[in-house]
Write an enzyme that holds these catalytic residues in place. Structure first.
Site, short mmCIF file in Angstrom:
data_model
loop_
_atom_site.label_atom_id
_atom_site.label_comp_id
_atom_site.label_asym_id
_atom_site.label_seq_id
_atom_site.Cartn_x
_atom_site.Cartn_y
_atom_site.Cartn_z
N TYR A 155 -3.01 -6.48 19.72
CA TYR A 155 -2.72 -6.45 18.50
C TYR A 155 -2.24 -7.62 17.62
O TYR A 155 -2.69 -8.07 16.43
CB TYR A 155 -1.25 -5.50 18.39
CG TYR A 155 -0.71 -5.50 16.98
CD1 TYR A 155 -1.12 -4.35 16.23
CD2 TYR A 155 0.61 -6.20 16.28
CE1 TYR A 155 -0.64 -3.97 14.89
CE2 TYR A 155 0.99 -5.84 15.20
CZ TYR A 155 0.44 -4.79 14.31
OH TYR A 155 1.00 -4.71 13.01
N1 LIG Z 1 5.10 -0.49 10.65
C1 LIG Z 1 5.23 -1.70 11.34
O1 LIG Z 1 5.98 -1.89 12.13
C2 LIG Z 1 4.18 -2.83 10.98
C3 LIG Z 1 4.64 -4.03 11.24
C4 LIG Z 1 3.61 -5.19 10.62
C5 LIG Z 1 2.35 -4.92 10.13
N2 LIG Z 1 1.88 -3.54 10.22
C6 LIG Z 1 0.78 -3.14 9.80
O2 LIG Z 1 0.55 -2.40 8.51
C7 LIG Z 1 -0.40 -1.55 8.41
C8 LIG Z 1 -0.15 -0.12 8.24
O3 LIG Z 1 0.87 0.21 9.26
P1 LIG Z 1 1.57 1.69 9.26
O4 LIG Z 1 3.16 1.32 9.97
O5 LIG Z 1 1.94 2.09 7.71
O6 LIG Z 1 0.79 2.78 10.17
P2 LIG Z 1 0.55 4.17 10.05
O7 LIG Z 1 0.42 4.34 11.65
O8 LIG Z 1 2.01 4.90 9.51
O9 LIG Z 1 -0.45 4.34 9.02
C9 LIG Z 1 -1.79 3.82 9.35
C10 LIG Z 1 -2.76 4.69 8.55
O10 LIG Z 1 -4.05 4.16 8.89
C11 LIG Z 1 -5.00 5.03 8.97
N3 LIG Z 1 -6.03 4.40 10.02
C12 LIG Z 1 -5.98 4.40 11.22
N4 LIG Z 1 -7.23 3.94 11.67
C13 LIG Z 1 -8.13 3.92 10.67
C14 LIG Z 1 -9.43 3.89 10.75
N5 LIG Z 1 -10.36 3.40 11.58
N6 LIG Z 1 -9.94 4.26 9.48
C15 LIG Z 1 -9.21 4.54 8.31
N7 LIG Z 1 -7.94 4.67 8.36
C16 LIG Z 1 -7.37 4.55 9.68
C17 LIG Z 1 -4.22 6.19 9.94
O11 LIG Z 1 -4.83 7.49 9.74
C18 LIG Z 1 -2.99 6.26 9.08
O12 LIG Z 1 -2.72 7.08 7.99
C19 LIG Z 1 -1.08 -1.60 9.73
O13 LIG Z 1 -2.13 -2.69 9.63
C20 LIG Z 1 -0.16 -2.07 10.72
O14 LIG Z 1 -0.82 -2.99 11.72
C21 LIG Z 1 2.86 -2.42 10.50
#
Ligand SMILES: NC(=O)c1ccc[n+]([C@@H]2O[C@H](COP(=O)([O-])OP(=O)(O)OC[C@H]3O[C@@H](n4cnc5c(N)ncnc54)[C@H](O)[C@@H]3O)[C@@H](O)[C@H]2O)c1
Length: 248
Positions: A155
């Site tokens: 990650y």
């Molecule tokens: N939540 C955290 O703690 C956090 C912190 C820093 C960065 N992020 C980043 O923010 C972004 C969103 O995270 P989140 O927490 O909202 O996650 P989440 O799991 O709530 O949502 C992610 C979404 O992406 C979709 N997805 C996954 N793989 C896919 C693919 N191959 N094609 C199309 N859609 C796909 C999923 O269906 C889901 O709806 C990510 O890139 C994550 O790495 C999250």
């Protein structure tokens, strides 16, 4: 809520069915944009689009599949006529293990979704932005990409790669009105937590000086500014939203 003017703008938000992506889609619509929610979970994406309203439309796409992304780009262009904003948000956490315990396939899966995905979406959409002479690209990276979290090397590496992709593409497009920026959030309580161990979640919270997780709405506010015309001179840049964790 302050308002950034996105009137008439068309935005693609990958992974917009839930979490950060949904909050970004909602904020964009509240700012006057129309949003194409690109997600491989089409049932949830359609439910979310319906809840947001007529300005949001769901498209089923796996961001790791170039042919599928090109097809969805064409469908989006057909539906809306242009794409002004791309938010590369779809991502996964992957299984929390040390480097030596991580399966090669698990490593590749995280890199494929979190790094190949944004590359593929940029590759597919930038030519349309070049043609119209305008674009705003926002990549959702992570503080993990700057610091390297233990038990999350796949990650952290994917997000470090996304930061570098942002910097390279930002320079390539600097002579155009197409800006490419990244944000590096601390952890937010979304469905992505279901993929992590409690120990890892506790570790992430312990590292945040503000002593709490970031709210999805707080990230959406920053992304809305980066996606607007008000953001005019920053490109290839990384915007911190880590509650004080980042030291650079
Ligand atoms: N939540 C955290 O703690 C956090 C912190 C820093 C960065 N992020 C980043 O923010 C972004 C969103 O995270 P989140 O927490 O909202 O996650 P989440 O799991 O709530 O949502 C992610 C979404 O992406 C979709 N997805 C996954 N793989 C896919 C693919 N191959 N094609 C199309 N859609 C796909 C999923 O269906 C889901 O709806 C990510 O890139 C994550 O790495 C999250």
């Amino acid at each position: 809520m302050n308002e950034y003017d996105l009137t008439g703008r068309i935005a693609v938000v990958t992974g917009g069915a839930q979490g950060f992506g949904r909050a970004i889609a909602e904020r964009f619509v509240a700012s006057g944009a129309k949003v194409a929610i690109w997600d491989h979970d089409i049932a949830l994406a359609e439910k979310t689009a319906k809840e947001i309203g007529a300005e949001a439309t769901a498209f089923k796409v796996d961001v790791t599949d170039l042919a599928a992304v090109e097809k969805t780009r064409d469908e989006t262009l057909k539906a809306f006529g242009k794409i002004d904003i791309l938010v590369n948000n779809a991502g996964i956490a992957g299984v929390n293990k040390t480097v030596w315990e991580t399966d090669l396939e698990e490593w590749r899966k995280v890199l494929r979704i979190n790094l190949d995905g944004p590359f593929i979406c940029c590759k597919a959409i930038v030519p349309a932005m070049l043609k119209q002479g305008y674009g705003r690209i926002v990549n959702i990276a992570s503080i993990a990409g700057k610091e390297g979290n233990p038990n999350a090397a796949h990650y952290s590496s994917s997000k470090a790669g996304l930061i570098a992709l942002t910097k390279s593409l930002g320079k390539e497009l600097a002579q155009h009105d197409i800006l490419v920026n990244a944000v590096t959030p601390a952890a937010a309580r979304t469905a992505i937590f279901d993929q992590m161990t409690q120990q890892h979640i506790d570790f992430m919270l312990s590292k945040i000086p503000k002593g709490r997780f970031v709210l999805v709405e707080e990230l959406a506010a920053l992304v809305a500014w980066l996606a607007s015309e008000d953001c005019a001179f920053s490109t290839g840049a990384v915007f911190d939203i880590s509650g004080g964790r980042a030291t650079y």
